[in-house]
Scaffold this motif. Structure first.
Motif, PDB file in Angstrom:
ATOM      1  N   ASN A   1      -3.552  -3.288  -0.838  1.00 13.85           N
ATOM      2  CA  ASN A   1      -3.675  -2.542   0.193  1.00 13.85           C
ATOM      3  C   ASN A   1      -2.540  -2.164   1.066  1.00 13.85           C
ATOM      4  O   ASN A   1      -1.969  -1.113   1.303  1.00 13.85           O
ATOM      5  CB  ASN A   1      -4.616  -3.145   1.265  1.00 13.85           C
ATOM      6  CG  ASN A   1      -5.763  -2.241   1.527  1.00 13.85           C
ATOM      7  OD1 ASN A   1      -5.669  -1.350   1.208  1.00 13.85           O
ATOM      8  ND2 ASN A   1      -6.799  -3.173   2.029  1.00 13.85           N
ATOM      9  N   PHE A   2      -1.595  -3.353   1.150  1.00 12.47           N
ATOM     10  CA  PHE A   2      -0.484  -3.040   1.953  1.00 12.47           C
ATOM     11  C   PHE A   2       0.720  -2.205   1.152  1.00 12.47           C
ATOM     12  O   PHE A   2       1.220  -1.434   1.442  1.00 12.47           O
ATOM     13  CB  PHE A   2       0.556  -4.771   1.886  1.00 12.47           C
ATOM     14  CG  PHE A   2      -0.282  -5.675   2.759  1.00 12.47           C
ATOM     15  CD1 PHE A   2      -1.070  -5.321   3.787  1.00 12.47           C
ATOM     16  CD2 PHE A   2       0.089  -6.965   2.243  1.00 12.47           C
ATOM     17  CE1 PHE A   2      -1.655  -6.292   4.471  1.00 12.47           C
ATOM     18  CE2 PHE A   2      -0.540  -7.760   2.983  1.00 12.47           C
ATOM     19  CZ  PHE A   2      -1.534  -7.638   4.169  1.00 12.47           C
ATOM     20  N   SER A   3       0.369  -2.077  -0.266  1.00 11.37           N
ATOM     21  CA  SER A   3       1.220  -1.421  -0.968  1.00 11.37           C
ATOM     22  C   SER A   3       0.811   0.017  -0.981  1.00 11.37           C
ATOM     23  O   SER A   3       1.665   0.879  -0.741  1.00 11.37           O
ATOM     24  CB  SER A   3       1.444  -2.044  -2.311  1.00 11.37           C
ATOM     25  OG  SER A   3       2.078  -1.201  -3.176  1.00 11.37           O
ATOM     26  N   PHE A   4      -0.454   0.132  -0.900  1.00  9.69           N
ATOM     27  CA  PHE A   4      -0.760   1.546  -0.845  1.00  9.69           C
ATOM     28  C   PHE A   4      -0.671   2.117   0.406  1.00  9.69           C
ATOM     29  O   PHE A   4      -0.159   3.270   0.638  1.00  9.69           O
ATOM     30  CB  PHE A   4      -2.573   1.126  -1.088  1.00  9.69           C
ATOM     31  CG  PHE A   4      -2.991   2.592  -0.731  1.00  9.69           C
ATOM     32  CD1 PHE A   4      -3.379   3.676  -1.905  1.00  9.69           C
ATOM     33  CD2 PHE A   4      -3.760   3.081   0.655  1.00  9.69           C
ATOM     34  CE1 PHE A   4      -4.039   4.950  -1.740  1.00  9.69           C
ATOM     35  CE2 PHE A   4      -4.413   4.264   0.687  1.00  9.69           C
ATOM     36  CZ  PHE A   4      -4.603   5.290  -0.632  1.00  9.69           C
ATOM     37  N   ASN A   5      -0.808   1.366   1.676  1.00  7.97           N
ATOM     38  CA  ASN A   5      -0.291   1.787   2.821  1.00  7.97           C
ATOM     39  C   ASN A   5       1.199   2.237   3.175  1.00  7.97           C
ATOM     40  O   ASN A   5       1.575   3.153   3.784  1.00  7.97           O
ATOM     41  CB  ASN A   5      -0.865   0.870   3.971  1.00  7.97           C
ATOM     42  CG  ASN A   5      -2.395   0.833   4.046  1.00  7.97           C
ATOM     43  OD1 ASN A   5      -3.022   1.822   3.622  1.00  7.97           O
ATOM     44  ND2 ASN A   5      -2.899  -0.265   4.633  1.00  7.97           N
TER      45      ASN A   5
END
Ligand code: MSP
Length: 514
Positions: A418-422
């Motif tokens: 999620n962090f990487s996606f965001n």
């Protein structure tokens, strides 16, 4: 909660067969937790090794007409090599044929004799050489005229011989109390329930020595017997800390072990026998036993006869070690059985590693290389969208630590994806390529902020994909000692003007034609 010391172990492997995906899985999982605790600045001891005694090894050596000690040396070194191939960060590799281990096992035996938990009698019953386990009549079934253990399907044979017994029956109530007092001793909870139910049904005394073969540690003062291979093997967790020297620095720091990572097939040995042996020997039991599930291929247990074996070494050669580590950690839900296949491996590499984290690093590093003279840009005032991105991780850190303390690895990985996606989304939405034309100062701040976010994500992903994240952190010029969780909260950590080294692609996409 754990103290600042962290002692984690894998099962020590029977080296008789070739290393397979199950071995790789247990080891990689344990390595991930060990590495996580190191970046959380714990003092960590991570142990693996080989379990070399017992009838299984003796028979294998006889079949091949090999000297048993040399045979063990050869096989054990294959597993030692595996630790390198899997990029394990183990601090020690113990072999049960080592002197230090004999000393520890003899001491445990002597203590059990002293506490009157051991007596001499005769064993009549079933034994599986493959599992190195005793089975009761109701645990046996006949398949194609062959008697097998229901739980593992392994062939059993009838044994009648003189044997020492451990008074396990006397430990039922103390074990049940121990499980109640330590509700997280066995995880996941489903396995805890399984064990509690089993113990509640009543425990029988356990045969802990054999006389019909010789490959083992002789019983002190009665060398006609060798010590049961599981009593021998379990003690490895203590031998590596130089037990019986309880004044030893390692022993004092790391015992009781924080967590033994094991497969569900060896839960009974670790969650019932081991704490009972230890309590009887007046040694504290470990803090936790985590029983992971089975790795399945095509929904079935991997086996040579089914031809569905995925060889970890071949996969590492073709796809890369970080790719395999990430895939196993992400794809298999840690406490459950998990199916693996080349198709889902490819999808996982492409979606999570190449398109998500790999793409994030690639596009940001290339953009900075092209547009900022390959230097970390200086930054202006952060705006709410910038701090929102970085705070997302900072706020989650206590939760991430908690997830790892509870071995909730899959949820941890989900947060990181999620962090990487965001971060990718932030880059898309803020369009530094447009800002370049309109507001270069803002562009610099956005780039600085996302470089910093890559730093944080890389530190947190390091336990799972250490080689690749180290490359990213090298590019960012983050020193080894600064690759720790406590530095994440510093949003101005990166030094403007530092060179961003030219980046090679971290994760190549796999074409779907294999
Ligand atoms: N020697 C014993 C352990 C002694 S520990 C004091 C042993 N060795 S083993 O080599 O047979 O297995 C080592 C580990 O690999 C076990 O945790 C076992 O559960 C795990 N696996 C073996 N096959 C597996 C799968 N297919 N899937 C996941 N793990 C499984 O047991």
């Amino acid at each position: 909660m754990f103290s600042k010391n962290f002692y984690i172990t894998t099962p020590i492997y029977y080296p008789s067969g070739r290393p397979h995906m199950g071995h790789a899985y247990s080891s990689i999982i344990a390595d991930i937790f060990a590495r996580f605790k190191r970046i959380d600045e714990y003092s960590v001891m991570f142990l693996t090794g080989t379990d070399e005694h017992g009838l299984k090894m003796q028979r294998e050596a006889e079949k091949k007409s090999k000297d048993i000690k040399l045979f063990c040396d050869e096989l054990s070194s294959t597993f030692k090599d595996l630790t390198k191939t899997l990029n394990l960060s183990n601090d020690d590799f113990i072999r049960t044929t080592e002197k230090r281990h004999y000393k520890a096992v003899e001491e445990i035996w002597n203590r059990l004799v002293k506490s009157k938990d051991i007596y001499l009698s005769k064993y009549n019953g079933w034994y599986s050489v493959s599992d190195e386990a005793y089975y009761d009549e109701d645990e046996i079934e006949t398949k194609d005229n062959i008697k097998c253990a229901k739980i593992s399907g392994s062939k059993v044979e009838w044994v009648e011989e003189d044997s020492y017994f451990f008074k396990l029956s006397g430990w039922q109530d103390k074990l049940l109390k121990f499980y109640t007092d330590n509700p997280k001793f066995i995880l996941p909870l489903s396995r805890r329930n399984e064990v509690v139910q089993f113990v509640k049904k009543g425990l029988k005394d356990l045969s802990v020595s054999r006389t019909s073969f010789s490959w083992g540690i002789p019983v002190p003062k009665n060398s006609k017997h060798v010590i049961y291979v599981w009593l021998d093997a379990l003690t490895n967790y203590l031998s590596a800390l130089n037990f019986p020297n309880t004044e030893d620095k390692k022993y004092k720091r790391f015992w009781p072990a924080t967590v033994h990572i094991i497969g569900k097939d060896i839960l009974r040995f670790h969650a019932i026998y081991w704490p009972a042996f230890l309590m009887a020997a007046k040694v504290s039991p470990p803090q936790r036993v985590y029983g992971h599930g089975w790795i399945l291929s095509d929904e079935k247990k991997m086996s040579k006869s089914l031809g569905n074996i995925l060889d970890p070494i071949a996969i590492i050669k073709n796809y890369g070690i970080d790719q395999l580590r990430y895939y196993l950690a992400k794809e298999v839900s840690l406490g459950n059985d998990g199916n693996i296949s080349l198709e889902s491996l490819t999808n996982c590499i492409n979606n999570d590693l190449a398109n998500n984290y790999g793409n994030l690093c690639q596009r940001v590093f290339s953009f900075v290389n092209k547009n900022c003279n390959s230097k970390i840009p200086s930054f202006g005032k952060f705006q709410s969208e910038d701090t929102q991105l970085s705070n997302e991780i900072i706020k989650q850190i206590p939760n991430l630590k908690k997830l790892m303390d509870n071995q909730d690895l899959n949820l941890y990985i989900k947060e990181l994806i999620n962090f990487s996606f965001n971060a990718n989304k932030y880059f898309n939405d803020l369009e530094p390529w447009s800002l370049k034309k309109t507001n270069s100062e803002r562009m610099n701040t956005v780039l600085y902020n996302i470089l910093n976010q890559i730093r944080s994500i890389s530190i947190l992903l390091y336990p799972i994909i250490p080689d690749s994240t180290n490359k990213a952190l090298d590019i960012l010029g983050v020193k080894k000692e600064d690759r720790v969780i406590s530095k994440i909260a510093n949003l101005k950590f990166l030094k403007p003007e530092n060179i961003i080294k030219k980046a090679n692609i971290l994760f190549k996409k796999i074409e779907n034609d294999n």
